[in-house]
Design a protein around this motif. Structure first.
Motif, mmCIF file in Angstrom:
data_model
loop_
_atom_site.group_PDB
_atom_site.id
_atom_site.type_symbol
_atom_site.label_atom_id
_atom_site.label_comp_id
_atom_site.label_asym_id
_atom_site.label_seq_id
_atom_site.Cartn_x
_atom_site.Cartn_y
_atom_site.Cartn_z
ATOM 1 N N TYR A 307 0.837 -1.356 -0.146
ATOM 2 C CA TYR A 307 -0.111 -0.215 -0.265
ATOM 3 C C TYR A 307 1.067 1.513 -0.247
ATOM 4 O O TYR A 307 0.466 2.263 -0.386
ATOM 5 N N LYS A 308 2.120 1.353 0.228
ATOM 6 C CA LYS A 308 3.468 2.576 0.582
ATOM 7 C C LYS A 308 3.463 2.957 -0.982
ATOM 8 O O LYS A 308 4.074 3.948 -1.173
ATOM 9 N N MET A 336 0.726 -3.393 8.590
ATOM 10 C CA MET A 336 0.077 -4.194 7.783
ATOM 11 C C MET A 336 -0.715 -3.404 8.300
ATOM 12 O O MET A 336 -1.581 -3.009 8.997
ATOM 13 N N VAL A 337 -2.167 -3.053 7.073
ATOM 14 C CA VAL A 337 -3.338 -2.546 6.753
ATOM 15 C C VAL A 337 -4.259 -3.544 6.668
ATOM 16 O O VAL A 337 -3.521 -4.534 5.121
ATOM 17 N N GLN A 338 -5.070 -3.225 6.829
ATOM 18 C CA GLN A 338 -6.458 -3.988 6.403
ATOM 19 C C GLN A 338 -7.641 -4.167 4.531
ATOM 20 O O GLN A 338 -7.579 -4.914 4.969
ATOM 21 N N GLU A 339 -6.765 -2.638 4.961
ATOM 22 C CA GLU A 339 -6.948 -2.607 3.388
ATOM 23 C C GLU A 339 -5.968 -2.316 2.115
ATOM 24 O O GLU A 339 -6.357 -1.257 1.251
ATOM 25 N N ILE A 343 -6.071 -1.024 -1.705
ATOM 26 C CA ILE A 343 -5.456 0.546 -1.670
ATOM 27 C C ILE A 343 -4.577 0.000 -3.040
ATOM 28 O O ILE A 343 -4.032 1.011 -3.903
ATOM 29 N N TYR A 374 -15.505 -6.080 2.885
ATOM 30 C CA TYR A 374 -15.705 -5.055 4.463
ATOM 31 C C TYR A 374 -15.198 -3.904 4.725
ATOM 32 O O TYR A 374 -15.467 -2.898 5.612
ATOM 33 N N ARG A 375 -13.833 -4.511 5.161
ATOM 34 C CA ARG A 375 -12.930 -3.322 5.949
ATOM 35 C C ARG A 375 -13.120 -2.161 4.743
ATOM 36 O O ARG A 375 -12.636 -0.149 5.285
ATOM 37 N N GLU A 378 -15.646 0.269 4.508
ATOM 38 C CA GLU A 378 -16.302 1.074 5.884
ATOM 39 C C GLU A 378 -15.352 2.180 6.072
ATOM 40 O O GLU A 378 -15.508 3.599 6.463
ATOM 41 N N ASN A 379 -14.346 2.079 5.196
ATOM 42 C CA ASN A 379 -13.202 3.850 5.159
ATOM 43 C C ASN A 379 -12.812 4.173 3.794
ATOM 44 O O ASN A 379 -12.362 4.541 3.203
ATOM 45 N N PHE A 381 -13.305 2.932 0.081
ATOM 46 C CA PHE A 381 -13.929 2.396 -1.082
ATOM 47 C C PHE A 381 -14.941 1.958 -1.356
ATOM 48 O O PHE A 381 -15.592 1.849 -0.718
ATOM 49 N N LEU B 393 -18.915 -11.192 8.236
ATOM 50 C CA LEU B 393 -17.411 -10.648 7.865
ATOM 51 C C LEU B 393 -17.727 -9.221 7.339
ATOM 52 O O LEU B 393 -16.803 -8.133 7.450
ATOM 53 N N SER B 394 -18.894 -8.991 7.385
ATOM 54 C CA SER B 394 -19.529 -7.427 7.044
ATOM 55 C C SER B 394 -19.951 -6.950 7.890
ATOM 56 O O SER B 394 -20.274 -5.233 8.037
ATOM 57 N N GLN B 396 -19.268 -4.732 11.502
ATOM 58 C CA GLN B 396 -18.401 -4.457 12.264
ATOM 59 C C GLN B 396 -18.567 -3.828 13.712
ATOM 60 O O GLN B 396 -19.972 -3.428 13.937
ATOM 61 N N GLN B 413 -2.504 -0.024 12.970
ATOM 62 C CA GLN B 413 -3.428 -0.084 11.071
ATOM 63 C C GLN B 413 -3.981 1.653 11.014
ATOM 64 O O GLN B 413 -3.687 1.429 10.050
ATOM 65 N N TYR B 420 -1.020 6.515 4.351
ATOM 66 C CA TYR B 420 -1.566 6.446 3.481
ATOM 67 C C TYR B 420 -1.911 7.086 2.037
ATOM 68 O O TYR B 420 -1.665 6.751 1.024
ATOM 69 N N LEU B 421 -3.344 7.162 2.960
ATOM 70 C CA LEU B 421 -4.689 8.007 1.807
ATOM 71 C C LEU B 421 -4.547 9.334 1.377
ATOM 72 O O LEU B 421 -5.489 9.564 0.921
#
Lengths: 460, 432
Positions: A307-308, A336-339, A343, A374-375, A378-379, A381, B393-394, B396, B413, B420-421
């Motif tokens: 992702y970086k 680690m990031v879950q996305e 990304i 799903y993660r 939520e953020n 995407f 999974l969906s 939270q 995390q 990075y976003l």
């Protein structure tokens, strides 16, 4: 002891005596057999099958509701609404979901099989930093019960890689996930070979503890560069031989070197790189390494920090194969990031893959992709199931060089499909039927299509 | 003000306990009552699921469920409308190295084992509540964990301990929580010797105590006895033999599990089995002997000759036979948050949703002796409000409370992802 006078390089060469009699004539041309363990795979018995009214995720980014899919002669023959086909076995797909067969680019099934006993540890030739001469296919135990478990999870194709102790671990092989007595019976016809490379902590630890190069990351890079420099010379020597022979001369062929054969295969564009590499700065160096020696740096596996550098990967046409959430087991897996996958996927010209490297999670790559979907949603995407399925189907097919044959539900492609009892990105989803080349290889409700390894047969 | 539905005396007791506290002047926020209203409440008690329910929390505990009126001293900003979403007890993880290991491959960040460790080894002294694994684990709705030592050469790996996941320095809830032993096939030696060692330890101590008692009775007739102080391991064995502390045994092969059942019955132990891959073969015996089992629901490969019958159907098969099942993620601790997916997969393979919820809450609390795991009056107010089905999974975690205090799930995390976003002209290192 009698001196051996015949040249020893006659591997894969037939020398006729008459050729030696005439000095003006050229010796038989030395050629290397690039496929000495050819696939003997045959699709299982099949019946023309029409799946009606399923929700189809094509793998190419589309979600088609109430759609019919016709599997005929091993191919996806038709895709659309209101299809009928005389003589076809009809399956009611209403309420069910259909996806391409799942492809795992990173598996050690067969080379680290179950049971995980000492005599089964055949996946890591930890005897030299460069073991490009070893081929994972020579270690595969086709009776590994893990193949059955992965098939139940919808996996139709998988690449078996050697482990990551070495800078160059050896060749990987792409297999069809069908029961077979022999490795050749699983080998994906005409799939390119892969070469496993590894960055970072593993090689430097294994060889550093033995007080040999590499013991540092700079030692890793020196090891790669030395090997590619040798391979470049080897390639040049063979090209000169070919050139001279074509010009009617009678040159002596270069001495055969199995290690350099594999590296030359990469330089010739025939073997694809699969590089265990976690960290952003190391992946960037591996990209430059490929440029220095004129080969493509391929797919980065485990790519926890992809992702970086998502733009760099896209610009250079690299795939990144990632987990949704594995982390913390070593320093290079700490960020680690879950996305991560999402990304990477968002970059231009991206190729984001979800891989397993596990005999357990290979059974649930759909759930692994679901976690990311799903993660990421939520953020912020903008992603859907239609996008997520590509991470475990078409993109791994691209990485393995087989996307012209499999990885998506498109007319003309191999009929590798999975029929799920519900949205495959639910924790409750289960594959009901799995097809490879149009042949049913698994049926959740029919014992006839539930293979059992020799190893588990008769265990009480 | 209307009356509470719960018995008045009980409520009065709790209220007076709160008001009467000498530290009232500096009482933390949690001392003030909090109400969660309109919840789809999964109590994990005989009450089952209560629709549109209200829970009152005070002083870190559950004060009332569905009161006839809200407490008088409840302020408006202490009312959370759950909007019909699912509220469950916080999940309880187990047999991990939470707070003992930061990066598995970095020796200096590992405190779970020691070559010389024996049954007296108490790793709770090393617990780090500021580990980056803790807020991340909260993403799975986990509020408590039984942390286990990895031990050393001895079959006695040491003493598990219980923590909450608040991240506070006082989050060790209970230390020295029994003894953890491992039994099974090994590359060198015989499991028979290990089973014998375990058996002899208990038998010898039991005999020694009996002998001492007899001696003491005789001596007391004549003179003052000169009893020696029991050694540390002897005290631990005494607690096991008295059934005051659980003996946790990691074992997988069915024959080993039966040997351990026999051990439990002979010495009247509080036995909890961990691993138990082949448990379905002896489910009846485990149920009869009332032995709870801690299992990984995703374990289904014959990874060794001890676990040829591991199966995704195991949780359902054990529950059907009447065994109390506790689900646990095994292996690396970094992904504890996946406990809820274990439960989901167990449901997909036959466990009922109610059983699955109990397997990560009440069953664990009972086996480990924790006052949590249920939404019931007097229990620790460990609660999780979910956006949907807790196992999906969906879904939270929307909100969670540990001992009545709201905690977040924002982790290192998340900070990395956001960095990075974020578009920035300066290098990413300046984005915080």
């Amino acid at each position: 002891m009698r001196k051996i006078t015949l040249p020893l390089l006659a591997v894969g060469v037939s020398v006729t005596l008459t050729a030696c009699l005439d000095a003006q004539q050229q010796d038989m041309k030395v050629t290397i057999n690039k496929n000495p363990y050819p696939s003997s795979y045959q699709p299982l018995p099949q019946q023309t099958t029409l799946i009606k009214n399923a929700t189809v995720l094509t793998g190419t980014g589309e979600k088609l509701e109430n759609t019919d899919v016709l599997l005929q002669d091993g191919k996806i023959a038709r895709l659309g609404k209101g299809i009928s086909a005389a003589g076809a076995l009809e399956l009611d797909g209403a309420g069910k979901w259909l996806t391409p067969g799942i492809i795992d680019v990173h598996s050690h099934l067969g080379v680290y099989p179950s049971p995980s006993v000492g005599s089964h540890q055949d996946g890591n030739e930890m005897t030299a930093p460069n073991t490009s001469e070893v081929w994972a296919e020579h270690s595969v135990w086709p009776q590994d019960p893990g193949f059955e478990a992965a098939r139940i999870g919808g996996v139709t194709t998988l690449q078996i890689l050697p482990g990551s102790a070495n800078l160059f671990g050896g060749r990987g092989v792409t297999l069809r996930n069908v029961p077979s007595i022999t490795m050749q019976g699983m080998k994906f016809p005409d799939a390119p070979y892969g070469l496993k490379m590894a960055c970072g902590e593993n090689p430097k630890r294994v060889y550093g503890e033995r007080k040999e190069l590499p013991s540092t990351r700079m030692g890793n890079m020196a090891g790669y560069r030395s090997a590619w420099a040798k391979a470049t010379e080897y390639k040049r020597a063979w090209e000169k031989y070919e050139r001279d022979y074509a010009a009617g001369k009678n040159p002596q062929a270069p001495e055969r070197d199995l290690t350099l054969d594999t590296l030359k295969g990469v330089l010739d564009g025939e073997i694809l790189i699969h590089n265990h590499c976690y960290k952003a700065e190391e992946m960037a160096m591996m990209i430059d390494l490929g440029k220095e020696f004129n080969y493509h740096s391929g797919t980065f596996h485990h790519a926890v920090e992809a992702y970086k550098i998502s733009d760099l990967l896209g610009d250079n046409g690299n795939c990144a194969a990632m987990w949704p959430d594995w982390w913390g087991f070593k320093m290079e897996a700490y960020d680690m990031v879950q996305e991560n996958v999402a990304i990477v996927d968002a970059a231009k010209n991206s190729c984001a893959i979800v891989h397993s490297d596990s005999d357990s999670t290979i059974q649930r790559l759909n759930q692994e992709a679901g976690k990311i979907l799903y993660r990421a949603k939520e953020n912020g995407f903008d992603l859907s199931e239609a996008d997520a399925v590509g991470w475990i189907t078409l993109n791994p097919a691209k990485s393995l060089g087989i996307s012209d044959k499999t990885g998506s539900v498109e007319v003309g492609k191999n009929a590798d499909v999975v029929l799920w009892n519900r949205n495959p990105f639910s924790v409750y989803a289960q594959a009901e039927q799995v097809f490879v080349d149009g042949a049913k290889v698994y049926d959740r409700f029919d014992d006839k299509y539930q293979a059992k390894s020799d190893f588990l047969l008769g265990q009480k | 003000m209307r009356l509470f539905k719960t018995p008045l005396s009980r409520v009065a007791l709790f209220l007076s306990a709160g008001i009467g506290a000498a530290t009232l002047a500096i009482a933390p926020v949690s001392a003030k009552p909090l109400a969660i209203t309109h919840a789809n409440l999964h109590t994990v008690t005989e009450q089952g699921v209560l629709a549109d329910a209200t829970v009152i929390i005070e002083d870190g505990k559950i004060l009332a469920i569905n009161p006839q009126a809200l407490p008088e001293n409840l302020s408006a900003d202490r009312i959370i409308d759950a909007g019909g979403k699912t509220l469950t007890p916080g999940f309880i993880a187990s047999f991990n190295q939470l707070g003992l290991v930061e990066v598995s491959a970095v020796g200096e960040s590992r405190d779970s084992g020691e070559k010389k460790a024996d049954m007296t080894f108490d790793p709770s002294l090393a617990f780090n509540p500021r580990s980056s694994l803790i807020p991340y684990s909260r993403k799975g709705g986990i509020t408590r964990s039984l942390v286990a030592p990895s031990g050393g050469d001895s079959i006695f790996k040491g003493q598990p301990f219980a923590v909450d996941l608040s991240g506070e320095f006082d989050s060790v809830v209970k230390s020295s929580l029994g003894v953890f032993v491992t039994i099974g096939g090994k590359a060198k030696g015989s499991r028979a010797f290990d089973l014998q060692t375990l058996w002899h330890k208990l038998e010898d101590r039991q005999k020694a105590v009996a002998k001492q008692k007899a001696k003491k009775a005789e001596k007391s007739k004549k003179e003052k006895n000169d009893d020696k102080e029991p050694k540390r391991d002897e005290l631990i064995l005494d607690a096991l033999l008295a059934g005051e502390q659980p003996l946790f045994v990691y074992a997988n092969r069915a024959s080993d599990l039966l040997q351990l059942v026999k051990l439990k019955q002979t010495f009247k132990l509080d036995l909890v089995l961990v691993g138990a891959a082949d448990a379905p073969l002896v489910a009846k015996q485990l149920a009869q002997a009332e032995v709870p089992v801690v299992i990984n629901a995703l374990r289904n490969l014959p990874e060794s000759f001890d676990s040829l019958h591991a199966s995704l159907a195991t949780p359902a098969a054990l529950a059907a036979a009447g065994v109390k099942v506790i689900l646990s993620t095994s292996g690396d601790t970094h992904n504890l948050y996946q406990l809820r997916y274990q439960a989901g997969n167990a449901v997909a393979n036959g466990l009922s949703p109610a059983q699955a919820l109990a397997s990560v809450t009440a069953n664990a609390a009972d086996a480990f002796g924790l006052d949590a795991g249920r939404i019931a009056v007097g229990q620790a107010a460990d609660l999780v409000l979910w956006s949907g089905d807790p196992f999906e999974l969906s879904t939270q975690v929307e909100k969670m409370w540990i001992s009545g205090e709201e905690v977040g799930t924002s982790s290192r995390q998340d900070a990395l992802r956001d960095r990075y976003l974020t578009k920035s002209e300066l290098p990413k290192a300046y984005v915080k």
